[in-house]
Design a protein around this motif. Structure first.
Motif, PDB file in Angstrom:
ATOM      1  N   SER A 111       0.819  -1.209   0.000  1.00 28.62           N
ATOM      2  CA  SER A 111       0.000   0.000   0.000  1.00 28.62           C
ATOM      3  C   SER A 111       0.853   1.258   0.000  1.00 28.62           C
ATOM      4  O   SER A 111       1.749   1.408   0.835  1.00 28.62           O
ATOM      5  CB  SER A 111      -0.918   0.001   1.227  1.00 28.62           C
ATOM      6  OG  SER A 111      -1.513   1.260   1.412  1.00 28.62           O
ATOM      7  N   THR A 112       0.556   2.162  -0.926  1.00 29.07           N
ATOM      8  CA  THR A 112       1.264   3.447  -0.962  1.00 29.07           C
ATOM      9  C   THR A 112       0.993   4.255   0.295  1.00 29.07           C
ATOM     10  O   THR A 112       1.912   4.812   0.906  1.00 29.07           O
ATOM     11  CB  THR A 112       0.835   4.248  -2.201  1.00 29.07           C
ATOM     12  OG1 THR A 112       1.197   3.519  -3.382  1.00 29.07           O
ATOM     13  CG2 THR A 112       1.492   5.619  -2.222  1.00 29.07           C
ATOM     14  N   VAL A 113      -0.254   4.324   0.713  1.00 33.94           N
ATOM     15  CA  VAL A 113      -0.615   5.180   1.842  1.00 33.94           C
ATOM     16  C   VAL A 113      -0.093   4.634   3.167  1.00 33.94           C
ATOM     17  O   VAL A 113       0.116   5.391   4.120  1.00 33.94           O
ATOM     18  CB  VAL A 113      -2.146   5.379   1.895  1.00 33.94           C
ATOM     19  CG1 VAL A 113      -2.853   4.144   2.425  1.00 33.94           C
ATOM     20  CG2 VAL A 113      -2.514   6.605   2.724  1.00 33.94           C
ATOM     21  N   PHE A 114       0.144   3.320   3.246  1.00 33.61           N
ATOM     22  CA  PHE A 114       0.675   2.714   4.468  1.00 33.61           C
ATOM     23  C   PHE A 114       2.152   2.367   4.330  1.00 33.61           C
ATOM     24  O   PHE A 114       2.633   1.371   4.883  1.00 33.61           O
ATOM     25  CB  PHE A 114      -0.133   1.472   4.840  1.00 33.61           C
ATOM     26  CG  PHE A 114      -1.545   1.769   5.263  1.00 33.61           C
ATOM     27  CD1 PHE A 114      -1.809   2.588   6.349  1.00 33.61           C
ATOM     28  CD2 PHE A 114      -2.616   1.246   4.548  1.00 33.61           C
ATOM     29  CE1 PHE A 114      -3.110   2.871   6.734  1.00 33.61           C
ATOM     30  CE2 PHE A 114      -3.924   1.523   4.926  1.00 33.61           C
ATOM     31  CZ  PHE A 114      -4.173   2.345   6.020  1.00 33.61           C
ATOM     32  N   SER A 140      -3.481   6.661  -2.446  1.00 31.56           N
ATOM     33  CA  SER A 140      -2.392   7.553  -2.048  1.00 31.56           C
ATOM     34  C   SER A 140      -2.712   8.383  -0.815  1.00 31.56           C
ATOM     35  O   SER A 140      -1.811   8.951  -0.197  1.00 31.56           O
ATOM     36  CB  SER A 140      -2.041   8.509  -3.196  1.00 31.56           C
ATOM     37  OG  SER A 140      -1.519   7.817  -4.290  1.00 31.56           O
ATOM     38  N   SER A 141      -4.010   8.482  -0.465  1.00 34.94           N
ATOM     39  CA  SER A 141      -4.402   9.336   0.652  1.00 34.94           C
ATOM     40  C   SER A 141      -5.646   8.790   1.326  1.00 34.94           C
ATOM     41  O   SER A 141      -6.570   8.325   0.658  1.00 34.94           O
ATOM     42  CB  SER A 141      -4.669  10.760   0.156  1.00 34.94           C
ATOM     43  OG  SER A 141      -5.202  11.575   1.192  1.00 34.94           O
ATOM     44  N   LEU A 142      -5.659   8.866   2.656  1.00 40.25           N
ATOM     45  CA  LEU A 142      -6.855   8.509   3.411  1.00 40.25           C
ATOM     46  C   LEU A 142      -7.762   9.712   3.616  1.00 40.25           C
ATOM     47  O   LEU A 142      -8.954   9.566   3.882  1.00 40.25           O
ATOM     48  CB  LEU A 142      -6.466   7.926   4.777  1.00 40.25           C
ATOM     49  CG  LEU A 142      -5.791   6.549   4.756  1.00 40.25           C
ATOM     50  CD1 LEU A 142      -5.268   6.203   6.151  1.00 40.25           C
ATOM     51  CD2 LEU A 142      -6.747   5.485   4.255  1.00 40.25           C
ATOM     52  N   ASP A 143      -7.193  10.894   3.504  1.00 38.98           N
ATOM     53  CA  ASP A 143      -7.961  12.122   3.743  1.00 38.98           C
ATOM     54  C   ASP A 143      -8.676  12.614   2.497  1.00 38.98           C
ATOM     55  O   ASP A 143      -9.797  13.121   2.572  1.00 38.98           O
ATOM     56  CB  ASP A 143      -7.028  13.229   4.271  1.00 38.98           C
ATOM     57  CG  ASP A 143      -6.374  12.849   5.583  1.00 38.98           C
ATOM     58  OD1 ASP A 143      -7.064  12.257   6.439  1.00 38.98           O
ATOM     59  OD2 ASP A 143      -5.178  13.133   5.755  1.00 38.98           O
ATOM     60  N   LEU A 149     -21.543  10.975  10.308  1.00 37.26           N
ATOM     61  CA  LEU A 149     -20.332  11.210  11.102  1.00 37.26           C
ATOM     62  C   LEU A 149     -19.151  10.388  10.592  1.00 37.26           C
ATOM     63  O   LEU A 149     -18.190  10.163  11.329  1.00 37.26           O
ATOM     64  CB  LEU A 149     -20.602  10.861  12.570  1.00 37.26           C
ATOM     65  CG  LEU A 149     -21.740  11.618  13.254  1.00 37.26           C
ATOM     66  CD1 LEU A 149     -21.865  11.190  14.718  1.00 37.26           C
ATOM     67  CD2 LEU A 149     -21.515  13.127  13.172  1.00 37.26           C
ATOM     68  N   ASP A 150     -19.222   9.958   9.340  1.00 34.41           N
ATOM     69  CA  ASP A 150     -18.159   9.124   8.770  1.00 34.41           C
ATOM     70  C   ASP A 150     -16.832   9.883   8.791  1.00 34.41           C
ATOM     71  O   ASP A 150     -16.691  10.931   8.161  1.00 34.41           O
ATOM     72  CB  ASP A 150     -18.521   8.720   7.337  1.00 34.41           C
ATOM     73  CG  ASP A 150     -17.659   7.590   6.808  1.00 34.41           C
ATOM     74  OD1 ASP A 150     -16.468   7.532   7.163  1.00 34.41           O
ATOM     75  OD2 ASP A 150     -18.164   6.763   6.033  1.00 34.41           O
ATOM     76  N   GLU A 151     -15.862   9.332   9.520  1.00 34.77           N
ATOM     77  CA  GLU A 151     -14.570   9.991   9.674  1.00 34.77           C
ATOM     78  C   GLU A 151     -13.549   9.545   8.635  1.00 34.77           C
ATOM     79  O   GLU A 151     -12.484  10.156   8.525  1.00 34.77           O
ATOM     80  CB  GLU A 151     -14.022   9.720  11.088  1.00 34.77           C
ATOM     81  CG  GLU A 151     -13.551   8.291  11.347  1.00 34.77           C
ATOM     82  CD  GLU A 151     -14.676   7.269  11.510  1.00 34.77           C
ATOM     83  OE1 GLU A 151     -14.348   6.074  11.684  1.00 34.77           O
ATOM     84  OE2 GLU A 151     -15.861   7.648  11.461  1.00 34.77           O
ATOM     85  N   ARG A 152     -13.865   8.505   7.875  1.00 31.47           N
ATOM     86  CA  ARG A 152     -12.915   7.996   6.886  1.00 31.47           C
ATOM     87  C   ARG A 152     -13.286   8.388   5.458  1.00 31.47           C
ATOM     88  O   ARG A 152     -12.424   8.717   4.656  1.00 31.47           O
ATOM     89  CB  ARG A 152     -12.811   6.477   7.002  1.00 31.47           C
ATOM     90  CG  ARG A 152     -12.234   6.012   8.321  1.00 31.47           C
ATOM     91  CD  ARG A 152     -11.996   4.525   8.325  1.00 31.47           C
ATOM     92  NE  ARG A 152     -11.500   4.054   9.611  1.00 31.47           N
ATOM     93  CZ  ARG A 152     -11.245   2.796   9.905  1.00 31.47           C
ATOM     94  NH1 ARG A 152     -11.442   1.852   8.977  1.00 31.47           N
ATOM     95  NH2 ARG A 152     -10.806   2.452  11.097  1.00 31.47           N
ATOM     96  N   GLU A 171     -19.877  14.198   2.375  1.00 34.95           N
ATOM     97  CA  GLU A 171     -19.857  14.929   1.108  1.00 34.95           C
ATOM     98  C   GLU A 171     -19.235  14.088  -0.009  1.00 34.95           C
ATOM     99  O   GLU A 171     -19.653  14.173  -1.167  1.00 34.95           O
ATOM    100  CB  GLU A 171     -19.079  16.245   1.273  1.00 34.95           C
ATOM    101  CG  GLU A 171     -19.784  17.260   2.150  1.00 34.95           C
ATOM    102  CD  GLU A 171     -21.221  17.519   1.690  1.00 34.95           C
ATOM    103  OE1 GLU A 171     -21.417  17.745   0.470  1.00 34.95           O
ATOM    104  OE2 GLU A 171     -22.135  17.488   2.531  1.00 34.95           O
ATOM    105  N   THR A 172     -18.241  13.277   0.338  1.00 38.67           N
ATOM    106  CA  THR A 172     -17.645  12.385  -0.656  1.00 38.67           C
ATOM    107  C   THR A 172     -18.666  11.366  -1.136  1.00 38.67           C
ATOM    108  O   THR A 172     -18.747  11.049  -2.333  1.00 38.67           O
ATOM    109  CB  THR A 172     -16.418  11.676  -0.059  1.00 38.67           C
ATOM    110  OG1 THR A 172     -15.435  12.656   0.300  1.00 38.67           O
ATOM    111  CG2 THR A 172     -15.798  10.701  -1.052  1.00 38.67           C
TER     112      THR A 172
END
Length: 295
Positions: free
Chosen positions: A70-73, A85-88, A241-244, A248-249
């Motif tokens: 994994s790139t992000v990890f 590439s990004s979790l945010d 309240l989805d934090e991941r 809006e996504t």
């Protein structure tokens, strides 16, 4: 070439097998873990029946993704349907996931075909997923055989890969090759204007589907091709309240699919993070399945 994916977790139908659900886990998940919990989730009404009890003729198929770097990890190996590439910001550096999206969607299309060859009508097949499983299964949905129409699709807490590109296409903002041709004549300009005026919603939807197909190295469809995938009813549920994967996504995925002409049932749930809500979302999924699948 050997199949690189682990064997799916299968929950056989309790009665005569008439329907099949193929549901994909999220990033870092596993088919058996995801499937065991999901089919045990109960409805709020009646005798608080589980999904398996509500649909005794349905076989549940929970594939497991490959374990890849994994790139992000930081190159650690994780279960993932495609690389990110990004979790945010799920739209950042999406190119790293193209190969995985291609491989996964090809694999899931194959599982669907096996069910059809084993006698399950396409209209009795349900496809879907959670989180990254939604993203991967959505690409599968949009790259099905153009004339193949499965029964329905359910997604939970996920997103639409390359949604920015889809939005540009639907809004008519894609690059128009030759639009700045300094040698163009007045007749050329007139022809271009007529072409733009006659470019209807269906044509834009075809362009969007072709973007998805070409993004994972599938041949584009002809403008007149049947787009059965756009007639498949879609359910999307998302926690407020989805934090991941932000609400809006999730809404961007909904809006893009609706702009492509798809029939999308949307539910958002208060006090819910990155998961599905029991029993509320299970109730909504049951109602959706009963409405759209042939029993």
């Amino acid at each position: 070439m050997a199949n690189p994916f682990p064997s799916p977790f299968v929950v056989e139908a309790q009665t005569s097998h008439t329907h099949t659900a193929i549901l994909l886990h999220g990033l870092g998940g596993h088919g058996e873990h995801f499937g065991t919990e999901l089919i045990a989730s109960a409805t709020s009404s009646g005798q608080h029946r589980t999904l398996q009890e509500v649909f005794p003729g349905m076989k549940f198929l929970f594939p497991t993704s490959r374990r890849t770097r994994s790139t992000v990890f930081k190159r650690a190996k994780v279960n993932q349907w495609f690389d990110i590439s990004s979790l945010d910001d799920r739209t950042h550096g999406e190119e790293v996931g193209i190969d995985g999206l291609a491989e996964t969607s090809n694999y899931i299309r194959g599982l669907i075909q096996i069910e059809i060859e084993n006698g399950i009508p396409a209209k009795c097949i349900l496809l879907g997923g959670l989180s990254q499983g939604l993203a991967a299964s959505l690409y599968t949905l949009l790259t099905l055989n153009p004339q193949l129409q499965i029964g329905a699709y359910i997604g939970m807490s996920g997103y639409f890969p390359f949604v920015k590109d889809i939005e540009k296409i639907i809004q008519g903002e894609e690059d128009d090759i030759g639009s700045d041709d300094i040698f163009g004549t007045e007749d050329d300009e007139a022809d271009s204007t007529v072409a733009q005026q006659t470019k209807g919603e269906t044509n834009l939807a075809t362009q969007a589907v072709n973007f998805v197909r070409e993004n994972i190295d599938l041949s584009p469809l002809e403008p007149s091709a049947t787009l059965s995938c756009l007639d498949i009813p879609v359910f999307i549920g998302h926690g407020e309240l989805d934090e991941r994967v932000s609400l809006e996504t999730g809404k961007r995925a909904r809006d893009a699919l609706q702009a492509m002409g798809m029939n999308v049932t949307w539910h958002q749930y208060a006090n819910l993070g990155h998961w599905y809500k029991v029993p509320d979302e299970i109730d909504d999924i049951v109602e959706f399945i009963q409405q759209w699948l042939e029993f």
